[in-house]
Motif scaffolding. Structure first.
Motif, PDB file in Angstrom:
ATOM      1  N   ASP A  95      -5.122  -5.952  -5.314  1.00  0.00           N
ATOM      2  CA  ASP A  95      -5.764  -5.927  -3.995  1.00  0.00           C
ATOM      3  C   ASP A  95      -6.970  -4.993  -3.988  1.00  0.00           C
ATOM      4  O   ASP A  95      -7.984  -5.275  -3.343  1.00  0.00           O
ATOM      5  CB  ASP A  95      -4.763  -5.496  -2.922  1.00  0.00           C
ATOM      6  CG  ASP A  95      -3.703  -6.554  -2.648  1.00  0.00           C
ATOM      7  OD1 ASP A  95      -3.898  -7.718  -3.058  1.00  0.00           O
ATOM      8  OD2 ASP A  95      -2.689  -6.215  -2.022  1.00  0.00           O
ATOM      9  N   ASP A  96      -6.853  -3.877  -4.717  1.00  0.00           N
ATOM     10  CA  ASP A  96      -7.966  -2.938  -4.793  1.00  0.00           C
ATOM     11  C   ASP A  96      -9.136  -3.524  -5.569  1.00  0.00           C
ATOM     12  O   ASP A  96     -10.303  -3.283  -5.233  1.00  0.00           O
ATOM     13  CB  ASP A  96      -7.502  -1.627  -5.435  1.00  0.00           C
ATOM     14  CG  ASP A  96      -6.461  -0.911  -4.605  1.00  0.00           C
ATOM     15  OD1 ASP A  96      -6.672  -0.760  -3.390  1.00  0.00           O
ATOM     16  OD2 ASP A  96      -5.431  -0.515  -5.175  1.00  0.00           O
ATOM     17  N   ILE A  97      -8.858  -4.296  -6.614  1.00  0.00           N
ATOM     18  CA  ILE A  97      -9.924  -4.952  -7.369  1.00  0.00           C
ATOM     19  C   ILE A  97     -10.659  -5.961  -6.482  1.00  0.00           C
ATOM     20  O   ILE A  97     -11.894  -6.043  -6.501  1.00  0.00           O
ATOM     21  CB  ILE A  97      -9.352  -5.635  -8.621  1.00  0.00           C
ATOM     22  CG1 ILE A  97      -8.869  -4.575  -9.618  1.00  0.00           C
ATOM     23  CG2 ILE A  97     -10.379  -6.554  -9.270  1.00  0.00           C
ATOM     24  CD1 ILE A  97      -8.090  -5.146 -10.787  1.00  0.00           C
ATOM     25  N   THR A  98      -9.900  -6.707  -5.688  1.00  0.00           N
ATOM     26  CA  THR A  98     -10.519  -7.658  -4.763  1.00  0.00           C
ATOM     27  C   THR A  98     -11.411  -6.939  -3.758  1.00  0.00           C
ATOM     28  O   THR A  98     -12.535  -7.372  -3.471  1.00  0.00           O
ATOM     29  CB  THR A  98      -9.434  -8.461  -4.021  1.00  0.00           C
ATOM     30  OG1 THR A  98      -8.657  -9.194  -4.975  1.00  0.00           O
ATOM     31  CG2 THR A  98     -10.049  -9.435  -3.032  1.00  0.00           C
ATOM     32  N   LEU A  99     -10.917  -5.820  -3.229  1.00  0.00           N
ATOM     33  CA  LEU A  99     -11.707  -5.048  -2.284  1.00  0.00           C
ATOM     34  C   LEU A  99     -12.954  -4.471  -2.947  1.00  0.00           C
ATOM     35  O   LEU A  99     -14.056  -4.509  -2.370  1.00  0.00           O
ATOM     36  CB  LEU A  99     -10.858  -3.924  -1.684  1.00  0.00           C
ATOM     37  CG  LEU A  99     -11.572  -2.968  -0.723  1.00  0.00           C
ATOM     38  CD1 LEU A  99     -12.199  -3.729   0.435  1.00  0.00           C
ATOM     39  CD2 LEU A  99     -10.605  -1.906  -0.218  1.00  0.00           C
TER      40      LEU A  99
END
Length: 261
Positions: free
Chosen positions: A5-9
């Motif tokens: 999720d952090d990579i997507t953000l």
């Protein structure tokens, strides 16, 4: 540690940053000097403001460390570290070798990093223990059997103090197998570390960096199989002094440290 999720953000932040930067590149933009006399442009400030607004909405409990607007929620264990334009002088000169840096630190240790070159649309994404990609495809650093075969990069020799310059010059004399010139690239800022992660450069040596200059670089380089440290060989965290070595082949670290004296 699941960082999907952090990579997507982080990718979303880089997309937004690029949408702010591209229309201003090689155009008329406001520019001034900070208190330390370093240059800053409207692109630097607008880009960081746009990324911070997203983080404050999407990750309200996380902290933020940014070059232009400082710290927010600095007691948080998770800190997003932003350098909207690493290589402002290159941006001002119309050279597309600057980049946007986005990092996530957990308890002071970089775990996720993005180097984004918005004009060329080149993006490296790395995570500790999870690999590094370049525009979505996995990349790895190059092996280097000895310093005489290495390609060395630094942004500018003018960033070194006298003692640092002597140590750097000893490394420069050891690389490339050519005492007159070596195999050395000048200029590039964060872009050099992306090139190292992709196997095109072997060593980057710099001094005096701030945490927003190096936090994103660590996961990109180390995710690709390289190593980053200070000039004593210690791993980099939020409290490092900013004297930075990056090597594509970790086996050459002792050689570089020995050459530096």
């Amino acid at each position: 540690m699941n960082l999907s999720d952090d990579i997507t953000l982080a990718a979303h932040l880089a997309d937004i940053a690029g949408s702010v930067i591209r229309p201003l590149f090689r155009s008329d933009f406001e520019q001034s000097r900070k208190a330390d006399r370093s240059p800053v442009t409207a692109a630097d400030r607008s880009t960081e403001a746009a990324m911070r607004a997203i983080l404050e909405a999407e990750r309200p409990d996380d902290g933020i460390i940014g070059e232009e607007y400082g710290k927010h929620n600095e007691s948080a264990g998770r800190q997003w570290v932003l350098d909207p334009i690493d290589g402002t002088i290159s941006f001002m000169a119309g050279r597309p070798i600057f980049g946007t840096l986005i990092a996530l630190m957990q308890d002071g240790w970089p775990v996720l990093g993005v180097i984004d070159q918005p004009v060329a649309r080149e993006r490296w994404v790395g995570q500790i223990g999870g690999g590094t990609t370049f525009n979505g495809a996995p990349v790895t650093t190059a092996s280097c059997r000895e310093l005489a075969e290495a390609k060395l990069a630094t942004s500018s020799p003018h960033y070194f103090g006298a003692d640092q310059a002597e140590a750097y010059m000893r490394v420069a004399a050891a690389v490339g197998g050519n005492e007159r010139q070596g195999m050395i690239v000048y200029g590039g800022d964060c872009y050099n570390y992306g090139l190292l992660a992709s196997g095109h450069i072997d060593i980057v040596c710099e001094a005096g960096l701030e945490v927003y200059d190096y936090a994103a670089l660590v996961p990109v380089v180390e995710g690709a199989g390289g190593t980053m440290s200070d000039w004593q060989g210690n791993p980099l965290d939020a409290d490092s002094n900013g004297d930075v070595l990056a090597l594509g082949d970790p086996a050459r670290l002792d050689d570089v440290l020995e050459a530096m004296g």
